[in-house]
Design a protein around this motif. Structure first.
Motif, short mmCIF file in Angstrom:
data_model
loop_
_atom_site.label_atom_id
_atom_site.label_comp_id
_atom_site.label_asym_id
_atom_site.label_seq_id
_atom_site.Cartn_x
_atom_site.Cartn_y
_atom_site.Cartn_z
N MET A 1 0.83 -1.31 -0.08
CA MET A 1 0.07 0.04 0.06
C MET A 1 1.00 1.21 0.10
SD MET A 1 -2.82 0.78 2.86
CE MET A 1 -4.48 0.36 1.96
N ASN A 2 0.68 2.11 -1.10
CA ASN A 2 1.69 3.21 -1.26
C ASN A 2 0.93 4.39 -0.31
OD1 ASN A 2 -0.53 4.39 -2.67
ND2 ASN A 2 0.62 4.06 -4.58
N ALA A 3 1.81 5.34 -0.27
CA ALA A 3 1.27 6.70 0.74
C ALA A 3 -0.17 7.45 0.04
CB ALA A 3 2.41 7.68 0.53
N LEU A 4 -0.02 7.27 -1.26
CA LEU A 4 -1.37 7.94 -1.96
C LEU A 4 -2.72 7.18 -1.23
CD1 LEU A 4 -2.51 10.16 -3.47
CD2 LEU A 4 -2.33 8.62 -5.58
N SER A 5 -2.61 5.75 -1.67
CA SER A 5 -3.75 4.92 -1.39
C SER A 5 -4.03 5.08 0.21
CB SER A 5 -3.67 3.45 -1.65
OG SER A 5 -2.67 2.97 -1.16
N ARG A 6 -2.89 5.23 1.28
CA ARG A 6 -3.41 5.38 2.70
C ARG A 6 -4.08 6.69 2.88
NH1 ARG A 6 2.16 4.35 5.25
NH2 ARG A 6 2.68 3.68 3.17
N ILE A 7 -3.82 7.67 2.14
CA ILE A 7 -4.17 9.22 2.52
C ILE A 7 -5.62 9.12 1.76
CG2 ILE A 7 -4.13 11.41 1.64
CD1 ILE A 7 -1.16 11.36 1.51
N ILE A 8 -5.92 8.51 0.70
CA ILE A 8 -7.23 8.21 0.30
C ILE A 8 -8.19 7.40 1.03
CG2 ILE A 8 -8.74 7.54 -1.77
CD1 ILE A 8 -6.23 8.25 -3.54
#
Length: 95
Positions: A1-8
């Motif tokens: 899980m990358n940072a962008l998906s965690r933020i979303i």
């Protein structure tokens, strides 16, 4: 899980979870939009509950109607015809 998906994912949880207070106006608008999308703009519906029934299967309204009819029958039988309600008088005349 990358940072962008965690933020979303965190943003989606913040928007759709009802217990979270809105941080700002934009968050409030995102929440309103998300809830409208989920419900198709009809809101959350609460189906009506069925009325409680007693052992005989009568509701509270049924029992009230029966008691009222019994009370009116007793009153109509004991009253003199000139003091009766017009509907009771007609009923007495029909008999």
């Amino acid at each position: 899980m990358n940072a962008l998906s965690r933020i979303i994912t965190a943003e989606a949880v913040a928007v759709t979870r009802l217990g979270n207070p809105s941080q700002d106006y934009a968050a409030q608008q995102r929440r309103l939009t998300a809830m409208a999308t989920m419900t198709g703009t009809h809101g959350f519906r609460v189906p009506p509950i069925e009325p409680k029934t007693d052992a005989q299967g009568l509701t509270r309204g049924d029992r009230k109607r029966i008691a009222r009819a019994a009370a009116m029958a007793k009153v109509s039988e004991t009253r003199a015809p000139q003091f009766m309600h017009s509907a009771a008088r007609r009923k007495l005349e029909a008999v």
